[in-house]
Design a protein around this motif. Structure first.
Motif, PDB file in Angstrom:
ATOM      1  N   SER A 159       0.825  -1.207   0.000  1.00  0.00           N
ATOM      2  CA  SER A 159       0.000   0.000   0.000  1.00  0.00           C
ATOM      3  C   SER A 159       0.861   1.259   0.000  1.00  0.00           C
ATOM      4  O   SER A 159       2.012   1.256   0.452  1.00  0.00           O
ATOM      5  N   HIS A 160       0.281   2.306  -0.546  1.00  0.00           N
ATOM      6  CA  HIS A 160       0.937   3.618  -0.558  1.00  0.00           C
ATOM      7  C   HIS A 160      -0.178   4.656  -0.631  1.00  0.00           C
ATOM      8  O   HIS A 160      -1.029   4.588  -1.518  1.00  0.00           O
ATOM      9  N   ASN A 161      -0.195   5.586   0.288  1.00  0.00           N
ATOM     10  CA  ASN A 161      -1.324   6.505   0.394  1.00  0.00           C
ATOM     11  C   ASN A 161      -1.189   7.768  -0.455  1.00  0.00           C
ATOM     12  O   ASN A 161      -0.151   8.446  -0.423  1.00  0.00           O
ATOM     13  N   LEU A 162      -2.258   8.083  -1.184  1.00  0.00           N
ATOM     14  CA  LEU A 162      -2.323   9.345  -1.913  1.00  0.00           C
ATOM     15  C   LEU A 162      -2.594  10.499  -0.955  1.00  0.00           C
ATOM     16  O   LEU A 162      -2.237  11.641  -1.223  1.00  0.00           O
ATOM     17  N   GLU A 163      -3.277  10.206   0.144  1.00  0.00           N
ATOM     18  CA  GLU A 163      -3.588  11.129   1.240  1.00  0.00           C
ATOM     19  C   GLU A 163      -4.662  12.177   0.923  1.00  0.00           C
ATOM     20  O   GLU A 163      -5.535  12.443   1.733  1.00  0.00           O
ATOM     21  N   THR A 164      -4.598  12.806  -0.265  1.00  0.00           N
ATOM     22  CA  THR A 164      -5.564  13.839  -0.581  1.00  0.00           C
ATOM     23  C   THR A 164      -5.715  13.985  -2.092  1.00  0.00           C
ATOM     24  O   THR A 164      -5.076  13.258  -2.868  1.00  0.00           O
ATOM     25  N   VAL A 165      -6.547  14.903  -2.511  1.00  0.00           N
ATOM     26  CA  VAL A 165      -6.817  15.126  -3.942  1.00  0.00           C
ATOM     27  C   VAL A 165      -5.650  15.891  -4.575  1.00  0.00           C
ATOM     28  O   VAL A 165      -4.847  16.511  -3.866  1.00  0.00           O
ATOM     29  N   ASP A 193       1.084  -9.506  -9.121  1.00  0.00           N
ATOM     30  CA  ASP A 193      -0.312  -9.826  -8.834  1.00  0.00           C
ATOM     31  C   ASP A 193      -0.640  -9.528  -7.373  1.00  0.00           C
ATOM     32  O   ASP A 193      -1.657  -9.981  -6.838  1.00  0.00           O
ATOM     33  N   ILE A 194       0.226  -8.764  -6.722  1.00  0.00           N
ATOM     34  CA  ILE A 194       0.043  -8.429  -5.312  1.00  0.00           C
ATOM     35  C   ILE A 194      -1.131  -7.464  -5.153  1.00  0.00           C
ATOM     36  O   ILE A 194      -1.295  -6.533  -5.936  1.00  0.00           O
ATOM     37  N   ARG A 195      -1.932  -7.698  -4.136  1.00  0.00           N
ATOM     38  CA  ARG A 195      -3.069  -6.823  -3.863  1.00  0.00           C
ATOM     39  C   ARG A 195      -2.557  -5.444  -3.433  1.00  0.00           C
ATOM     40  O   ARG A 195      -1.634  -5.332  -2.628  1.00  0.00           O
ATOM     41  N   THR A 196      -3.186  -4.403  -3.959  1.00  0.00           N
ATOM     42  CA  THR A 196      -2.720  -3.039  -3.686  1.00  0.00           C
ATOM     43  C   THR A 196      -3.795  -2.215  -2.989  1.00  0.00           C
ATOM     44  O   THR A 196      -4.983  -2.485  -3.086  1.00  0.00           O
ATOM     45  N   LYS A 197      -3.312  -1.173  -2.334  1.00  0.00           N
ATOM     46  CA  LYS A 197      -4.190  -0.414  -1.441  1.00  0.00           C
ATOM     47  C   LYS A 197      -3.713   1.028  -1.325  1.00  0.00           C
ATOM     48  O   LYS A 197      -2.502   1.296  -1.390  1.00  0.00           O
ATOM     49  N   THR A 198      -4.653   1.949  -1.163  1.00  0.00           N
ATOM     50  CA  THR A 198      -4.291   3.343  -0.907  1.00  0.00           C
ATOM     51  C   THR A 198      -5.356   3.979  -0.029  1.00  0.00           C
ATOM     52  O   THR A 198      -6.431   3.403   0.188  1.00  0.00           O
ATOM     53  N   GLY A 199      -5.058   5.168   0.489  1.00  0.00           N
ATOM     54  CA  GLY A 199      -6.002   5.833   1.364  1.00  0.00           C
ATOM     55  C   GLY A 199      -5.978   7.340   1.188  1.00  0.00           C
ATOM     56  O   GLY A 199      -4.958   7.915   0.787  1.00  0.00           O
ATOM     57  N   ILE A 200      -7.120   7.971   1.472  1.00  0.00           N
ATOM     58  CA  ILE A 200      -7.190   9.430   1.445  1.00  0.00           C
ATOM     59  C   ILE A 200      -7.888   9.945   2.704  1.00  0.00           C
ATOM     60  O   ILE A 200      -8.657   9.225   3.338  1.00  0.00           O
ATOM     61  N   ILE A 228     -10.868   5.519   3.555  1.00  0.00           N
ATOM     62  CA  ILE A 228     -11.291   6.918   3.563  1.00  0.00           C
ATOM     63  C   ILE A 228     -11.604   7.308   4.998  1.00  0.00           C
ATOM     64  O   ILE A 228     -12.427   6.672   5.657  1.00  0.00           O
ATOM     65  N   GLY A 229     -10.938   8.344   5.496  1.00  0.00           N
ATOM     66  CA  GLY A 229     -11.162   8.761   6.877  1.00  0.00           C
ATOM     67  C   GLY A 229     -11.159  10.273   7.033  1.00  0.00           C
ATOM     68  O   GLY A 229     -10.769  11.008   6.119  1.00  0.00           O
ATOM     69  N   GLN A 230     -11.570  10.727   8.183  1.00  0.00           N
ATOM     70  CA  GLN A 230     -11.608  12.154   8.494  1.00  0.00           C
ATOM     71  C   GLN A 230     -10.234  12.648   8.928  1.00  0.00           C
ATOM     72  O   GLN A 230      -9.581  12.052   9.780  1.00  0.00           O
ATOM     73  N   TYR A 231      -9.785  13.753   8.351  1.00  0.00           N
ATOM     74  CA  TYR A 231      -8.547  14.385   8.794  1.00  0.00           C
ATOM     75  C   TYR A 231      -8.780  15.083  10.123  1.00  0.00           C
ATOM     76  O   TYR A 231      -9.765  15.798  10.308  1.00  0.00           O
ATOM     77  N   ILE A 232      -7.858  14.860  11.053  1.00  0.00           N
ATOM     78  CA  ILE A 232      -7.880  15.541  12.344  1.00  0.00           C
ATOM     79  C   ILE A 232      -6.495  16.155  12.561  1.00  0.00           C
ATOM     80  O   ILE A 232      -5.496  15.426  12.594  1.00  0.00           O
ATOM     81  N   ALA A 233      -6.419  17.448  12.695  1.00  0.00           N
ATOM     82  CA  ALA A 233      -5.122  18.113  12.860  1.00  0.00           C
ATOM     83  C   ALA A 233      -4.478  17.710  14.181  1.00  0.00           C
ATOM     84  O   ALA A 233      -5.106  17.836  15.238  1.00  0.00           O
ATOM     85  N   PRO A 234      -3.232  17.222  14.142  1.00  0.00           N
ATOM     86  CA  PRO A 234      -2.562  16.786  15.384  1.00  0.00           C
ATOM     87  C   PRO A 234      -2.311  17.923  16.377  1.00  0.00           C
ATOM     88  O   PRO A 234      -2.413  17.731  17.583  1.00  0.00           O
ATOM     89  N   THR A 235      -1.957  19.117  15.856  1.00  0.00           N
ATOM     90  CA  THR A 235      -1.673  20.272  16.717  1.00  0.00           C
ATOM     91  C   THR A 235      -2.150  21.554  16.024  1.00  0.00           C
ATOM     92  O   THR A 235      -2.548  21.534  14.852  1.00  0.00           O
TER      93      THR A 235
END
Length: 282
Positions: A159-165, A193-200, A228-235
């Motif tokens: 997996s490798h995340n795009l993170e945003t648009v 043929d490895i299963r792939t994944k990303t997240g935003i 797909i998840g909600q962004y929450i600012a760490p600080t």
């Protein structure tokens, strides 16, 4: 205004406690191992650790990049711990982990960007346990030869995340590039043929059209799994949250993504990259 002070009820979680949590935490401290669970302040830490699921953070806990969304410390990383792969493998075996997620900070300061530790860790886990593996990799600056080495080790998921648009990538991820990340995912699919994944993340100021177009980009790359998840600012110094999406909106996006042909879609406010990771190999 700090919008994080007004987080909706569905984003509030309890601080992790319990014997299971304490045992895992003590084991990690004993072996001096890092997890993305703690380094990124993951809201699902308590739930995952209670179920014996955790995601290891390779190559230290200080990143050479300064992405505006990320809770991981930025600065000059410490010296590589050559015993880390062995300690992680031993911990996976001791905990009898059935599925393990491996990820890492970016190590742009190293000539090999940390690939040797990545490969050694995967090999050591396979050598002494039956655990399946997800490799949540950094972009390695787009160096395909390094990614090919990960492919050769054949973890069950890469997996490798795009993170945003695309429009927000330069602002939020700074040193990363949307097209480069997308090309990495495409490369993995064309070479294996490895299963792939990303997240935003959502709530960064993206529009609905941008989100759906990003889904389309990901599907064109033949990626099977989307988180797909909600962004929450760490600080207060991190990129500010622009909006909080309702659980209903996340269900809406899940339906759209599934209709596009994704095999798995995890879409809830508290979803993070490794959420339900063990289910994605089934």
């Amino acid at each position: 205004m700090n919008i994080n002070k007004n987080k909706p009820i569905w984003l509030k979680v309890r601080f992790p406690i319990g014997v299971k949590y304490d045992n895992i935490n003590n084991l990690l401290l004993k072996e001096s191992l890092n997890t993305i669970c703690k380094s990124s302040d993951c809201p699902n830490l308590g739930t995952c650790w209670k179920n014996g699921v955790l995601s290891f953070l390779l190559l230290g806990n200080i990143c050479t990049r300064s992405c505006k969304f990320c809770a991981i410390k930025t600065g000059k990383p410490k010296k590589i711990k050559v015993l880390e792969p062995y300690k992680i493998a031993k911990t996976v075996k001791t905990m009898e982990i059935k599925h393990v997620v491996l990820t890492s900070v970016n190590r742009d300061d190293l000539k090999d960007m940390g690939i040797k530790i990545w490969l050694k860790t995967i090999r050591e886990i396979k050598k002494i346990s039956t655990s399946t593996i997800e490799a949540l990799i950094p972009d390695f600056k787009g160096h395909k030869k390094k990614i090919a080495l990960i492919i050769k080790e054949h973890p069950e998921i890469i997996s490798h995340n795009l993170e945003t648009v695309p429009r927000l990538t330069k602002t939020v991820r700074i040193q990363a590039k949307y097209d480069r990340s997308l090309s990495i995912l495409k490369y993995i699919k064309t070479k294996s043929d490895i299963r792939t994944k990303t997240g935003i993340m959502l709530g960064l100021g993206e529009t609905e059209v941008e989100v759906i177009n990003t889904f389309k980009d990901i599907r064109k790359a033949k990626i099977e799994i989307l988180t797909i998840g909600q962004y929450i600012a760490p600080t207060l110094t991190h990129y500010p949250v622009q909006s909080f999406l309702t659980p209903k909106k996340f269900k809406y996006y899940k339906k759209i993504a599934l209709d596009m042909g994704f095999l798995y879609v995890e879409s809830k406010p508290l979803v993070r990259s490794s959420y339900n990771a063990y289910k994605h190999i089934l």
